[in-house]
Design a protein around this motif. Structure first.
Motif, mmCIF file in Angstrom:
data_model
loop_
_atom_site.group_PDB
_atom_site.id
_atom_site.type_symbol
_atom_site.label_atom_id
_atom_site.label_comp_id
_atom_site.label_asym_id
_atom_site.label_seq_id
_atom_site.Cartn_x
_atom_site.Cartn_y
_atom_site.Cartn_z
ATOM 1 N N UNK A 173 0.832 -1.205 0.000
ATOM 2 C CA UNK A 173 0.000 0.000 0.000
ATOM 3 C C UNK A 173 0.865 1.253 0.000
ATOM 4 N N UNK A 174 1.920 1.246 0.803
ATOM 5 C CA UNK A 174 2.789 2.429 0.849
ATOM 6 C C UNK A 174 3.429 2.699 -0.506
ATOM 7 N N UNK A 175 3.795 1.647 -1.213
ATOM 8 C CA UNK A 175 4.411 1.825 -2.531
ATOM 9 C C UNK A 175 3.397 2.277 -3.568
ATOM 10 N N UNK A 176 2.153 1.804 -3.460
ATOM 11 C CA UNK A 176 1.101 2.312 -4.342
ATOM 12 C C UNK A 176 0.843 3.793 -4.068
ATOM 13 N N UNK A 177 0.795 4.146 -2.797
ATOM 14 C CA UNK A 177 0.551 5.544 -2.446
ATOM 15 C C UNK A 177 1.676 6.438 -2.942
ATOM 16 N N UNK A 178 2.900 5.916 -2.942
ATOM 17 C CA UNK A 178 4.021 6.689 -3.475
ATOM 18 C C UNK A 178 3.876 6.929 -4.969
ATOM 19 N N UNK A 179 3.088 6.076 -5.643
ATOM 20 C CA UNK A 179 2.802 6.264 -7.061
ATOM 21 C C UNK A 179 1.494 7.032 -7.259
ATOM 22 N N UNK A 180 0.935 7.563 -6.172
ATOM 23 C CA UNK A 180 -0.262 8.389 -6.267
ATOM 24 C C UNK A 180 -1.568 7.636 -6.171
ATOM 25 N N UNK A 181 -1.542 6.325 -5.898
ATOM 26 C CA UNK A 181 -2.755 5.508 -5.862
ATOM 27 C C UNK A 181 -3.242 5.377 -4.425
ATOM 28 N N UNK A 182 -4.466 5.784 -4.176
ATOM 29 C CA UNK A 182 -5.035 5.697 -2.833
ATOM 30 C C UNK A 182 -5.501 4.281 -2.539
#
Length: 773
Positions: A387-396
């Protein structure tokens, strides 16, 4: 490259070795280098606009509104590709500069040309969908309000206050795309209706019988069928199909694509070589490339249609990179078949940015916030995303609704962080994830495409490259992979395979076999017109039943638990002589074999047709698939490597295990002893009970290692004096071998990573894993 090689001798070879990495770069590296070159050469001193050309033209009021808009749009693509904030900062600076230096109204986005407004509106939309920055959405709304003042009688005008001809194609295609995107975002049906009406007008007035797009209803000059008009009509068809589901829009888009395939396809597969001017025209082919690639990536096409179009896209990309990009400064020529000389306009440079950024997007999964690939999205390369890596790509969290998935990619989505909870696999585009809508908290992306052979344009594996698998490649099929006629100079060949090259098309004329990697093809340099790739194993091993003994452990391949079911696991075990340790090799041609379990009648099989390291090996009903065939490659001393035909990887015992029950998997070929097997014909040898210990017996004489992780000195428990010790890397390479005379070994010289240490003591092999910090 043959003549250069001979003429330049050692100096030329040294030069080519130094610059080879510039020619054989990945799609991402090509796009990044072009962006960096553009920034270095064209960016103004105050970083608020790109200069008009590569010379000293630094007039902020002559920079070209619409060309600036396209360069801005490529920054959004670069930000999607990298998530590097430098691109977001440049976006903000450039759009501020457009307002600052706008000669139609300082501090505004106003323009007298509706198509120019549309280009900047599209670029702003792309920036918003990449960043979620409200400044860009506000710009979209401001410009769309102004654009709509040019809409009358079902079509857009080209310029404010213009007389006939006024309703040109290029003002209408982009308007459809903007209207549909706004409908997707905000649900205003008037925008969707406007898009449909404009499409109807275009079909009736400018879409001709061949699939080309006239410049306007009053200009039917064939020489004015510009590629950017075709590109934007194709884009309009795609967007309308996505929101309506009406297949006729895709059919119209395909017809427009076929016009380009039939009438704008040159030199064996390269688009646009007929559009060679700079100025405004320098951008035309880049705009087509961007939207044609979007159509192929997202459109509801058959795989055969996609493959055909992708072949031309990849061929064009490799051709342009090889022939039209200056590798010292990354300027691109308006002529896409020669290196640039003299001044290059920003329009020409931006066309190249469109091409290479769009090609780089093809090897990414795109995750979208909304249905039908709408709204905010992020590009994801292969890998595992918490999740943290998705959020770093802008994905909630729980905010993915649709996906585009390249052919051969496998996306596994999870409902919880860290790959926990329920999961589902996607292997193709999905415009709506249904029960997985807004449910994804982590995901994994695997590329199952494999290249068993790579061919290169130049010596020492430089120039453009293409990956090939087992099969036959005519000249047309090589071109579809981006390979020019008579242009192969070096090859990388996975062990166990053979490449036969021919100097005529369709496997005719003189030929030569290559069975190993070669950095220069010698008398076959720049001579290949067609080729075949086949397994290259040891023949005449078939129709014999064997025991398969592992070199490293001395144990035997074993269908565990005497299973007869599909999915029965394969491990190694102490010798029993039972049928679950007997395997019949059945000839599959070219030294490849089906390995059939005698007890079950089922075939040894790499699970899930995976090409990944660590993929499990089990048994399954034989269907003739490549993951059920193994190439027998002799080591020269009585053992064989069993190379999985589909992946080029070895069947090995996992983790260098020496215990009964150690699992069997596939792994990269590093000549590891755990991937060597002796083929012992059943009934021809007398087997004594193995002296190797079982896991339980090993525990009684266990040797442990500490500290773990370790920085410099690894200590052992138990008596190890006089023990032979070998250390292996995670990929199976032996990195150290010595006889131990104390209770420790110095590992300070090892690189950080995971290793296996193998103790050979009293006829037994004991393996331990440790981590070097």
């Amino acid at each position: 490259m043959k003549n250069l090689f001979k003429a330049g001798g050692v100096c030329m070879l040294f030069f080519l070795l130094c610059v080879s990495n510039l020619f054989s770069q990945t799609a991402d590296q090509r796009a990044e280098n072009l962006q960096n070159g553009t920034n270095t050469i064209f960016m103004s001193a105050d970083k608020s606009y790109y200069k008009h050309n590569s010379a000293s033209d630094n007039d902020p009021y002559g920079y070209g509104y619409w060309i600036q808009a396209h360069t801005l749009e490529t920054l959004a693509d670069a930000y999607q590709r990298t998530r590097n904030s430098v691109y977001k900062d440049r976006m903000k600076s450039i759009i501020a500069g457009i307002r600052k230096y706008n000669s139609y109204g300082a501090g505004t986005y106003h323009n007298d040309f509706y198509d120019d407004l549309e280009w900047l509106c599209l670029a702003s939309f792309n920036c918003y969908n990449a960043t979620k920055d409200p400044e860009f959405l506000d710009a979209v709304h401001q410009m769309w309000t102004e654009i709509k003042t040019g809409y009358t009688n079902g079509a857009m005008s080209w310029k404010k206050g213009c007389n006939t001809p006024c309703k040109n194609s290029i003002a209408n295609g982009p308007a459809i795309v903007i209207a549909v995107k706004l409908y997707q975002l905000e649900g205003d049906n008037s925008n969707l209706q406007m898009a449909k009406d404009i499409h109807t007008w275009m079909k009736a007035n400018v879409f001709n019988a061949q699939g080309g797009i006239w410049d306007s209803p009053t200009n039917l000059d064939p020489d004015w069928q510009f590629s950017y008009n075709s590109g934007m009509f194709i884009a309009a068809c795609l967007e309308l199909n996505l929101v309506t589901g009406t297949q006729s829009y895709i059919d119209d888009g395909i017809k427009a694509c076929e016009f380009m395939m039939n009438y704008r396809n040159y030199n064996g597969g390269v688009f646009f070589l007929n559009e060679n001017g700079q100025g405004d025209g320098g951008l035309f082919k880049g705009i087509f490339a961007k939207w044609f690639i979007e159509f192929v990536r997202m459109g509801n096409l058959t795989q055969a249609q996609k493959d055909r179009y992708l072949g031309v896209i990849n061929y064009t990309s490799n051709y342009v990179w090889a022939k039209a990009v200056n590798k010292t400064n990354y300027l691109i020529n308006s002529y896409w078949d020669s290196v640039p000389t003299g001044t290059i306009d920003l329009s020409t440079q931006s066309a190249g940015l469109h091409l290479f950024e769009s090609v780089a997007s093809l090897n990414k999964v795109h995750a979208y916030q909304n249905i039908n690939y709408g709204g905010f999205y992020s590009q994801l390369s292969t890998g595992n995303y918490t999740l943290a890596q998705l959020q770093a790509r802008g994905i909630s969290d729980n905010d993915i609704t649709s996906l585009t998935v390249p052919a051969g990619y496998v996306v596994t989505v999870y409902e919880n962080d860290n790959f926990g909870g329920a999961s589902k696999v996607f292997t193709a585009n999905s415009a709506w994830l249904a029960d997985w809508n807004d449910r994804i908290s982590s995901l994994k992306i695997v590329d199952t495409n494999t290249s068993l052979v790579n061919v290169y344009q130049d010596i020492t594996y430089s120039g453009y490259t293409a990956g090939l698998n087992v099969g036959d490649y005519t000249l047309a099929q090589l071109r579809a992979k981006g390979i020019l006629d008579n242009d192969i100079t070096s090859l990388k060949i996975t062990e166990g395979y053979k490449v036969t090259v021919y100097d005529g098309d369709n496997f005719t004329g003189a030929s030569k076999d290559f069975t190993a990697t070669t950095d220069w093809a010698g008398d076959w340099n720049d001579r290949t017109t067609s080729l075949r790739i086949r397994p290259n194993g040891t023949p005449n091993l078939g129709n014999i039943t064997y025991y398969l003994q592992n070199r490293h452990s001395g144990l035997y391949m074993d269908v565990w638990g005497l299973s007869t079911a599909d999915g029965g696991n394969i491990a190694q075990g102490n010798y029993t002589g039972a049928n679950n340790q007997k395997f019949k090799l059945i000839d599959a041609g070219d030294g490849a074999y089906q390995i059939q379990g005698i007890n079950s009648g089922k075939a040894v099989d790499v699970a899930g047709v995976s090409v990944e390291n660590g993929a499990n090996v089990h048994q399954w009903t034989y269907v003739g698939a490549a993951n059920q065939q193994f190439i027998a490659v002799s080591t020269g001393d009585g053992y064989y490597k069993l190379v999985a035909k589909h992946s080029g990887k070895l069947v090995e015992v996992a983790g260098f295990s020496t215990v009964s029950g150690g699992n069997v998997q596939q792994w990269e070929n590093a000549n590891q002893a755990s991937g060597h097997w002796k083929l012992i014909p059943a009934g021809t040898a007398k087997f004594a009970k193995t002296e190797l210990t079982t896991e339980t017996e090993t525990a009684a004489t266990a040797i442990n290692v500490y500290p773990n992780p370790v920085e410099s000195t690894l200590f052992f428990t138990g008596e190890v004096s006089g023990t032979q010790v070998r250390i292996f890397s995670l990929t199976g390479n032996s990195v150290s071998e010595q006889k131990i005379q104390s209770d420790n070994v110095n590992v300070s010289g090892l690189a950080a990573g995971t290793y296996f240490i193998v103790f050979e003591k009293d006829g037994a092999k004991i393996t331990k894993r440790f981590i070097k910090k």
